[in-house]
Motif scaffolding. Structure first.
Motif, PDB file in Angstrom:
ATOM      1  N   LYS A 100       0.832  -1.194   0.000  1.00 13.23           N
ATOM      2  CA  LYS A 100       0.000   0.000   0.000  1.00 13.23           C
ATOM      3  C   LYS A 100       0.870   1.249   0.000  1.00 13.23           C
ATOM      4  O   LYS A 100       2.065   1.206   0.294  1.00 13.23           O
ATOM      5  CB  LYS A 100      -0.922   0.007   1.211  1.00 13.23           C
ATOM      6  N   TRP A 101       0.260   2.358  -0.293  1.00 11.99           N
ATOM      7  CA  TRP A 101       0.963   3.636  -0.362  1.00 11.99           C
ATOM      8  C   TRP A 101       1.398   4.045   1.046  1.00 11.99           C
ATOM      9  O   TRP A 101       0.636   3.966   2.009  1.00 11.99           O
ATOM     10  CB  TRP A 101       0.042   4.696  -0.950  1.00 11.99           C
ATOM     11  N   LYS A 102       2.633   4.522   1.169  1.00 11.25           N
ATOM     12  CA  LYS A 102       3.112   5.053   2.447  1.00 11.25           C
ATOM     13  C   LYS A 102       4.225   6.053   2.171  1.00 11.25           C
ATOM     14  O   LYS A 102       4.845   6.030   1.100  1.00 11.25           O
ATOM     15  CB  LYS A 102       3.610   3.948   3.371  1.00 11.25           C
ATOM     16  N   ALA A 103       4.447   6.917   3.122  1.00  7.86           N
ATOM     17  CA  ALA A 103       5.449   7.972   2.941  1.00  7.86           C
ATOM     18  C   ALA A 103       6.168   8.247   4.252  1.00  7.86           C
ATOM     19  O   ALA A 103       5.647   7.982   5.344  1.00  7.86           O
ATOM     20  CB  ALA A 103       4.798   9.244   2.420  1.00  7.86           C
ATOM     21  N   LYS A 104       7.376   8.774   4.116  1.00  9.32           N
ATOM     22  CA  LYS A 104       8.173   9.190   5.280  1.00  9.32           C
ATOM     23  C   LYS A 104       8.843  10.509   4.944  1.00  9.32           C
ATOM     24  O   LYS A 104       9.477  10.635   3.900  1.00  9.32           O
ATOM     25  CB  LYS A 104       9.225   8.131   5.606  1.00  9.32           C
ATOM     26  N   THR A 113       6.097   9.383   9.591  1.00  7.54           N
ATOM     27  CA  THR A 113       5.548   8.484   8.572  1.00  7.54           C
ATOM     28  C   THR A 113       4.033   8.653   8.530  1.00  7.54           C
ATOM     29  O   THR A 113       3.402   8.950   9.548  1.00  7.54           O
ATOM     30  CB  THR A 113       5.900   7.023   8.885  1.00  7.54           C
ATOM     31  N   PHE A 114       3.460   8.453   7.351  1.00  3.09           N
ATOM     32  CA  PHE A 114       2.007   8.557   7.198  1.00  3.09           C
ATOM     33  C   PHE A 114       1.584   7.743   5.984  1.00  3.09           C
ATOM     34  O   PHE A 114       2.401   7.401   5.127  1.00  3.09           O
ATOM     35  CB  PHE A 114       1.559  10.017   7.069  1.00  3.09           C
ATOM     36  N   GLU A 115       0.309   7.422   5.915  1.00  4.20           N
ATOM     37  CA  GLU A 115      -0.210   6.552   4.863  1.00  4.20           C
ATOM     38  C   GLU A 115      -1.351   7.179   4.087  1.00  4.20           C
ATOM     39  O   GLU A 115      -2.069   6.493   3.359  1.00  4.20           O
ATOM     40  CB  GLU A 115      -0.653   5.220   5.482  1.00  4.20           C
ATOM     41  N   ASP A 116      -1.513   8.486   4.225  1.00  3.83           N
ATOM     42  CA  ASP A 116      -2.569   9.202   3.509  1.00  3.83           C
ATOM     43  C   ASP A 116      -1.920  10.174   2.520  1.00  3.83           C
ATOM     44  O   ASP A 116      -1.311  11.157   2.930  1.00  3.83           O
ATOM     45  CB  ASP A 116      -3.448   9.964   4.505  1.00  3.83           C
ATOM     46  N   ILE A 147       8.459   8.218  -0.883  1.00  2.87           N
ATOM     47  CA  ILE A 147       7.125   7.685  -1.188  1.00  2.87           C
ATOM     48  C   ILE A 147       7.278   6.270  -1.733  1.00  2.87           C
ATOM     49  O   ILE A 147       8.009   6.043  -2.698  1.00  2.87           O
ATOM     50  CB  ILE A 147       6.387   8.561  -2.204  1.00  2.87           C
ATOM     51  N   THR A 148       6.624   5.333  -1.095  1.00  3.68           N
ATOM     52  CA  THR A 148       6.616   3.947  -1.552  1.00  3.68           C
ATOM     53  C   THR A 148       5.208   3.613  -2.031  1.00  3.68           C
ATOM     54  O   THR A 148       4.240   3.756  -1.275  1.00  3.68           O
ATOM     55  CB  THR A 148       7.023   2.992  -0.415  1.00  3.68           C
ATOM     56  N   SER A 149       5.124   3.176  -3.276  1.00  4.98           N
ATOM     57  CA  SER A 149       3.809   2.951  -3.878  1.00  4.98           C
ATOM     58  C   SER A 149       3.948   2.040  -5.092  1.00  4.98           C
ATOM     59  O   SER A 149       4.994   2.038  -5.757  1.00  4.98           O
ATOM     60  CB  SER A 149       3.190   4.295  -4.291  1.00  4.98           C
TER      61      SER A 149
END
Length: 642
Positions: A100-104, A113-116, A147-149
């Motif tokens: 799923k999409w996640k970011a740091k 870190t967040f996932e929105d 960003i990991t997606s």
């Protein structure tokens, strides 16, 4: 590596929508190791030593730079008029399969870190306000957004502030120069690919961003231009754009790519990034002038992403031998430089505890040697203490004369001032005892002066050892100095109390009869001479006097001065030795023992990193060299895998 062309399987998948996300990267397995290599090198701080391959995004304000980055990353970045990018933004895009999409986001020690995806803009603005302050100023500090997606390709970009010419309200007058200096700091590096964003509806030859890129890359060997807003090109001007794309206006080795990203109107109409990508493809497929560019891979954001990824990887591959050589050269330089400095604390936390123990033991050993033989500095400690004790001895010896003079004066005026009901020639012992007590009490302050003098010397020498052993460690030095001062203060109070107690004991006017008689016998010749001078000599009487064990029976005023002189010699010997011995025992020996114990206790629950932090220029330089050595070794080890 093969780059997808028109009609390739990847292109068909892209056009048919069979991919799992907005961008599909068939090069993932070959690309990712190189991208991760550079990320690793950057993460260990190797950029402090040498430049790394990177892609810097440059453009004038309102050139469409944010839209391009938004299309590549799949998330909304800060937009607006004026300066939107106020700090360099390192944008790391990492493709995941099935995740799923996640970011740091990381900056100035902050990591969140967040996932929105909708929170990206908020986090970036918060980071910029933290670093550059609320307003419209800029800052050189880097913000990293990873960003990991499944919908991105593996790519790392550095977004730089848009070029401005006229400051707005709240901006310094030289804001334009500040931005140019910041941009040049990145794009002048030979390891950087310069991604210049230029709108199609402006004269590219006069674009400030391209002009800056040309100033540091005259041949255009590492410059790629992105032409934005193709839908705003005036009718009839399309052939001019084609000339630019074909390198007929300004030649760039890496060429040009046209993209059509979401505009503000598209955002207002809530057109998604996925829809914008689809509309972009339809725009170029249906455009009379630009459709042929599809087959040449010179249009669409997808083509840009693929080209950027390939160019970056190629750039990394080309740079690897140079990076390897540079790291080897830096390693040799650092090793040579380190030889000039003394050994310092280890960088690894697990090794700091044993190193701290070594430093404390070294201090303890020196304190022990100081007490045992006196050696700690250029002179032996006892060479400082002995003169003070000798002065004390001389003082006591010299006061004997003044004491006896007072006794003689008292005897001379005895009948007038002290005689009571006793017969003439008889004396009151208490009168003489009081004279002794009064004189001894007067010795208390001089004895305390000796204590203070020795305390200052011992304390100074302890502090000297501390300064020498913990020269580079301010926290450790401060704690040790505090221990020294506290112990010396405590011991001084203890010794002062004992000196006062001893002076009070001396006021008892007492000694063993045998000791006093021995003193009288040693003084017999002097007594005999005194009696002869007074014509009061009786051998039997002398024998009676020297044989008696009743040392409190002063039955002859004529002999009192000599008897008190003998007694004072006893007091003198006791004080001359006892005061120095008392001071040495408590101020030096016992203080050193207490200090050794308390110093070793510093290990218990200690923050070793804090205790071993250095403040000297040499220490800071050595620590910096060790850090450089560590990251260069890690970099060399990582590069050896390629």
């Amino acid at each position: 590596m093969h780059r997808p062309g028109a009609g390739s399987e990847d292109e068909e998948r892209y056009r048919d929508g069979m991919q799992s996300g907005v961008f599909y990267s068939h090069l993932d397995r070959q690309v990712r190791p190189f991208i991760e290599l550079i990320d690793f090198l950057r993460s260990i701080g190797i950029e402090k030593d040498l430049a790394l391959p990177a892609i810097a995004v440059v453009g004038d304000q309102s050139s469409g730079k944010s839209s391009v980055l938004e299309a590549l990353s799949g998330v909304a970045l800060p937009r607006g008029s004026g300066i939107v990018t106020r700090c360099p933004l390192e944008l790391k895009l990492r493709k995941s399969f099935g995740g799923k999409w996640k970011a740091k986001i990381s900056y100035q020690g902050v990591v969140e870190t967040f996932e929105d995806p909708s929170l990206v803009e908020i986090h970036v603005r918060t980071a910029q306000n933290t670093l550059a302050g609320d307003g419209v100023g800029i800052c050189d500090d880097l913000i990293t957004l990873e960003i990991t997606s499944p919908d991105v390709c593996d790519l790392t970009l550095i977004d730089l502030p848009g070029i401005t010419r006229v400051p707005v309200t709240g901006q310094p007058e030289d804001i334009g120069d500040q931005i140019r200096r910041l941009i040049l700091k990145f794009i002048k590096k030979q390891e950087t690919i310069n991604l210049v964003v230029v709108p199609c509806n402006v004269d590219i030859a006069t674009t400030e961003a391209l002009r800056m890129a040309q100033s540091v890359d005259p041949e255009g060997a590492r410059t790629l231009a992105i032409l934005t807003k193709p839908d705003l090109v005036d009718k009839g001007a399309e052939p001019d754009i084609l000339k630019i794309v074909n390198g007929q206006v300004v030649h760039l080795n890496k060429g040009y790519i046209i993209v059509k990203c979401r505009g503000q109107n598209d955002i207002n109409q809530k057109i998604s990034l996925a829809d914008a990508t689809r509309l972009e493809m339809e725009f170029f497929k249906n455009h009379h002038h630009f459709s042929p560019l599809l087959e040449q891979n010179k249009v669409t954001t997808q083509c840009l992403a693929t080209k950027l990824t390939q160019d970056l990887v190629d750039h990394i591959k080309t740079s690897l031998p140079y990076l390897t050589d540079q790291i080897r050269e830096h390693l040799e330089t650092v090793k040579t430089e380190l030889k000039k400095y003394s050994t310092g604390p280890p960088l690894e936390r697990k090794k700091m505890g044993p190193y701290l123990t070594e430093r404390l033991m070294d201090f303890i050993d020196k304190i022990h040697e100081l007490c045992r033989i006196g050696n700690s500095s250029e002179k032996n400690l006892y060479t400082f203490l002995r003169p003070v004790f000798q002065q004390w001895d001389s003082y006591l010896s010299n006061t004997k004369g003044s004491f006896l003079n007072k006794v003689e004066a008292m005897i001379k005026n005895y009948d007038k001032e002290h005689r009571g009901r006793e017969l003439i020639t008889f004396s009151d012992y208490c009168v003489y005892e009081h004279a002794v007590q009064k004189h001894i009490l007067g010795l208390q302050e001089p004895a305390l002066d000796v204590l203070k003098a020795i305390r200052d010397m011992v304390q100074a020498e302890f502090r000297h050892v501390c300064e020498a052993c913990f020269k580079s460690y301010p926290q450790l030095r401060c704690l040790a100095l505090t221990k020294i001062d506290e112990i010396q203060m405590k011991q001084e109070a203890k010794v002062e109390k004992r000196i006062k107690e001893y002076i009070n004991m001396e006021r008892l006017v007492y000694t063993q009869d045998s000791i006093f008689v021995k003193g009288l016998k040693d003084h017999k010749d002097q007594l005999k001479e005194a009696f002869e001078e007074e014509h009061f000599y009786d051998p039997e009487e002398i024998e009676d006097i020297t044989a008696t064990f009743n040392c409190t029976a002063f039955d002859s005023r004529k002999l009192t001065t000599d008897k008190l002189g003998v007694y004072y010699e006893i007091v003198y010997q006791r004080l001359a030795d006892y005061v120095p011995m008392l001071i040495l025992q408590f101020m030096l020996k016992e203080s050193a023992k207490m200090l050794r114990i308390q110093i070793m206790d510093l290990r218990d629950g200690a923050d070793v990193v804090k205790l071993l932090s250095e403040d000297s220029m040499e220490g800071r330089r050595r620590a910096d060299l060790h850090q450089r050595l560590d990251r260069l070794k890690k970099a060399q080890e990582k590069l050896s895998e390629f």
